[in-house]
Design a protein around this motif. Structure first.
Motif, PDB file in Angstrom:
ATOM      1  N   GLU A  10      27.135 -47.414  -4.844  1.00  0.00           N
ATOM      2  CA  GLU A  10      25.998 -47.047  -5.691  1.00  0.00           C
ATOM      3  C   GLU A  10      25.613 -45.586  -5.473  1.00  0.00           C
ATOM      4  O   GLU A  10      25.348 -44.843  -6.434  1.00  0.00           O
ATOM      5  CB  GLU A  10      24.808 -47.958  -5.393  1.00  0.00           C
ATOM      6  CG  GLU A  10      23.615 -47.707  -6.320  1.00  0.00           C
ATOM      7  CD  GLU A  10      22.448 -48.634  -6.019  1.00  0.00           C
ATOM      8  OE1 GLU A  10      21.344 -48.386  -6.553  1.00  0.00           O
ATOM      9  OE2 GLU A  10      22.633 -49.615  -5.253  1.00  0.00           O
TER      10      GLU A  10
ATOM     11  N   THR B  88      36.291 -44.678  -7.763  1.00  0.00           N
ATOM     12  CA  THR B  88      35.472 -45.852  -7.446  1.00  0.00           C
ATOM     13  C   THR B  88      36.373 -47.069  -7.359  1.00  0.00           C
ATOM     14  O   THR B  88      37.566 -47.016  -7.719  1.00  0.00           O
ATOM     15  CB  THR B  88      34.370 -46.063  -8.506  1.00  0.00           C
ATOM     16  OG1 THR B  88      33.467 -47.071  -8.039  1.00  0.00           O
ATOM     17  CG2 THR B  88      34.956 -46.471  -9.843  1.00  0.00           C
TER      18      THR B  88
ATOM     19  N   ASN C  86      36.361 -51.736  -6.867  1.00  0.00           N
ATOM     20  CA  ASN C  86      35.641 -53.010  -6.811  1.00  0.00           C
ATOM     21  C   ASN C  86      35.193 -53.284  -5.373  1.00  0.00           C
ATOM     22  O   ASN C  86      35.984 -53.148  -4.440  1.00  0.00           O
ATOM     23  CB  ASN C  86      36.565 -54.130  -7.306  1.00  0.00           C
ATOM     24  CG  ASN C  86      35.937 -55.498  -7.205  1.00  0.00           C
ATOM     25  OD1 ASN C  86      36.019 -56.126  -6.154  1.00  0.00           O
ATOM     26  ND2 ASN C  86      35.315 -55.951  -8.282  1.00  0.00           N
ATOM     27  N   PRO C  87      33.919 -53.659  -5.180  1.00  0.00           N
ATOM     28  CA  PRO C  87      33.404 -53.882  -3.809  1.00  0.00           C
ATOM     29  C   PRO C  87      34.214 -54.894  -2.999  1.00  0.00           C
ATOM     30  O   PRO C  87      34.469 -54.692  -1.810  1.00  0.00           O
ATOM     31  CB  PRO C  87      31.976 -54.386  -4.047  1.00  0.00           C
ATOM     32  CG  PRO C  87      31.611 -53.879  -5.392  1.00  0.00           C
ATOM     33  CD  PRO C  87      32.874 -53.854  -6.190  1.00  0.00           C
ATOM     34  N   ASP C  88      34.594 -56.018  -3.622  1.00  0.00           N
ATOM     35  CA  ASP C  88      35.364 -57.042  -2.916  1.00  0.00           C
ATOM     36  C   ASP C  88      36.731 -56.511  -2.479  1.00  0.00           C
ATOM     37  O   ASP C  88      37.209 -56.809  -1.384  1.00  0.00           O
ATOM     38  CB  ASP C  88      35.547 -58.278  -3.799  1.00  0.00           C
ATOM     39  CG  ASP C  88      34.232 -58.994  -4.067  1.00  0.00           C
ATOM     40  OD1 ASP C  88      33.410 -59.071  -3.125  1.00  0.00           O
ATOM     41  OD2 ASP C  88      34.025 -59.443  -5.202  1.00  0.00           O
TER      42      ASP C  88
ATOM     43  N   LEU D 127      29.938 -56.124   3.138  1.00  0.00           N
ATOM     44  CA  LEU D 127      29.897 -56.072   1.676  1.00  0.00           C
ATOM     45  C   LEU D 127      28.623 -55.407   1.168  1.00  0.00           C
ATOM     46  O   LEU D 127      28.639 -54.656   0.178  1.00  0.00           O
ATOM     47  CB  LEU D 127      30.029 -57.484   1.100  1.00  0.00           C
ATOM     48  CG  LEU D 127      30.343 -57.578  -0.402  1.00  0.00           C
ATOM     49  CD1 LEU D 127      31.595 -56.797  -0.750  1.00  0.00           C
ATOM     50  CD2 LEU D 127      30.498 -59.044  -0.807  1.00  0.00           C
ATOM     51  N   GLU D 128      27.507 -55.663   1.824  1.00  0.00           N
ATOM     52  CA  GLU D 128      26.242 -55.050   1.405  1.00  0.00           C
ATOM     53  C   GLU D 128      26.288 -53.539   1.611  1.00  0.00           C
ATOM     54  O   GLU D 128      25.839 -52.766   0.756  1.00  0.00           O
ATOM     55  CB  GLU D 128      25.090 -55.661   2.220  1.00  0.00           C
ATOM     56  CG  GLU D 128      23.709 -55.185   1.750  1.00  0.00           C
ATOM     57  CD  GLU D 128      22.575 -55.850   2.519  1.00  0.00           C
ATOM     58  OE1 GLU D 128      21.457 -55.294   2.518  1.00  0.00           O
ATOM     59  OE2 GLU D 128      22.818 -56.923   3.117  1.00  0.00           O
TER      60      GLU D 128
ATOM     61  N   SER E 201      28.491 -51.943  -1.074  1.00  0.00           N
ATOM     62  CA  SER E 201      27.789 -51.833  -2.363  1.00  0.00           C
ATOM     63  C   SER E 201      26.819 -50.656  -2.355  1.00  0.00           C
ATOM     64  O   SER E 201      26.676 -49.938  -3.354  1.00  0.00           O
ATOM     65  CB  SER E 201      27.041 -53.136  -2.662  1.00  0.00           C
ATOM     66  OG  SER E 201      27.936 -54.214  -2.786  1.00  0.00           O
ATOM     67  N   GLN E 202      26.157 -50.463  -1.224  1.00  0.00           N
ATOM     68  CA  GLN E 202      25.230 -49.339  -1.079  1.00  0.00           C
ATOM     69  C   GLN E 202      25.973 -48.005  -1.204  1.00  0.00           C
ATOM     70  O   GLN E 202      25.516 -47.086  -1.892  1.00  0.00           O
ATOM     71  CB  GLN E 202      24.534 -49.422   0.282  1.00  0.00           C
ATOM     72  CG  GLN E 202      23.553 -48.280   0.546  1.00  0.00           C
ATOM     73  CD  GLN E 202      23.021 -48.300   1.983  1.00  0.00           C
ATOM     74  OE1 GLN E 202      23.339 -49.201   2.763  1.00  0.00           O
ATOM     75  NE2 GLN E 202      22.234 -47.314   2.323  1.00  0.00           N
TER      76      GLN E 202
ATOM     77  N   ASN F 299      36.220 -54.243   0.397  1.00  0.00           N
ATOM     78  CA  ASN F 299      35.915 -55.044   1.584  1.00  0.00           C
ATOM     79  C   ASN F 299      37.206 -55.511   2.279  1.00  0.00           C
ATOM     80  O   ASN F 299      37.337 -55.438   3.505  1.00  0.00           O
ATOM     81  CB  ASN F 299      35.060 -56.242   1.178  1.00  0.00           C
ATOM     82  CG  ASN F 299      34.884 -57.242   2.307  1.00  0.00           C
ATOM     83  OD1 ASN F 299      35.501 -58.296   2.300  1.00  0.00           O
ATOM     84  ND2 ASN F 299      34.050 -56.916   3.285  1.00  0.00           N
TER      85      ASN F 299
END
Length: 268
Positions: free
Chosen positions: A235, A199, A201-203, A227-228, A231-232, A206
């Motif tokens: 998750e 996994t 970090n999303p940022d 970014l959305e 995150s999806q 990105n």
């Protein structure tokens, strides 16, 4: 100089003798169509074996090519060969002595050390071929055969990590986790201790994906780097990893070597 149509060469070694035989074969090709008959005498461990070798070489008017790394055996062979006027070629002695002088230390003089190296090399080749074949979910059957299975969203270093571990002789399969694609059932049937979820970090992801799009000449606002959307995906991946019950590693700001170290420590 006397000419003869056939030459017998005994290749003597305190190991398998493959190195000496390979060198003699390479030299023999330079005298085609003359015939060179190679007789390998392997795993010489005592003076008795050398006595038998000397007798055979004298009887056949042969040359002895040897790769003996034990000094006592090498010296014994040379003394006996001189006594019986048998020609010898020492493939290892001068090289070992020169290297000892250069390094300032004595060689190990231990026979057969090249074979574990060869075995390790071929294991690496096999593991790399495995990683390529089962990269990015190309064939899910690799999950069953793999030593290590990596799962995670795109751009979490699954492929470079697979290759790094392959050079450590581990067979690695990696499976991408994408919300629109149902993960293979095999992920839930094999030992979860060999499965590692990656996994990030999303940022950070990105930025990585945006750079990837630029390299490909694609617009940076594609959903791949949204970014959305990221995150999806993360998750969804977390849900799958929790269901598998595998170890999850956060690769944010981690080098491939660091992640590999964590995995190798966990699998012992």
């Amino acid at each position: 100089m006397l000419s003869q149509q056939k030459l017998i060469i005994f290749v003597a070694s305190d190991s398998a003798g493959e190195t000496g035989e390979a060198v003699v074969k390479a030299a023999a090709t330079q005298f085609y169509p003359k015939v060179v008959e190679i007789r390998r005498i392997a795993f010489i461990q005592d003076s008795g074996a050398i006595e038998l070798l000397i007798q055979a070489a004298k009887r056949e008017h042969a040359i002895i090519v040897f790769t003996l790394v034990v000094p006592e055996l090498r010296e014994y062979l040379l003394v006996k060969a001189r006594k019986h006027h048998i020609k010898t070629i020492d493939l290892m002695g001068n090289l070992l002595q020169t290297m000892e002088h250069s390094f300032g230390q004595e060689a190990r003089h231990k026979p057969g050390m090249i074979h574990p190296l060869d075995e390790d090399y071929f294991k690496k080749v096999e593991a790399v071929e495995f990683a390529v074949k089962y990269d990015d979910g190309r064939d899910f059957t690799g999950i069953l055969q793999a030593d290590i299975v990596l799962v995670g969203v795109s751009r979490t270093s699954k492929t470079p990590l697979s290759m790094f571990l392959a050079h450590k002789t581990y067979k690695v399969a990696n499976v991408p986790l994408v919300p629109e694609i149902t993960p293979p059932d095999l992920l839930y049937t094999v030992n979860n201790k060999k499965i590692f979820g990656l996994t990030i970090n999303p940022d950070k992801l990105n930025k990585i994906r945006s750079e990837r799009l630029k390299m490909l000449g694609l617009p940076g606002n594609a959903s791949y780097a949204n970014l959305e959307r990221i995150s999806q995906e993360l998750e969804f991946a977390q849900q799958i990893m929790s269901r598998i019950g595998c170890t999850v590693i956060d690769v944010t700001n981690k080098a491939v070597e660091e992640t590999a170290s964590v995995i190798l420590e966990r699998i012992g």
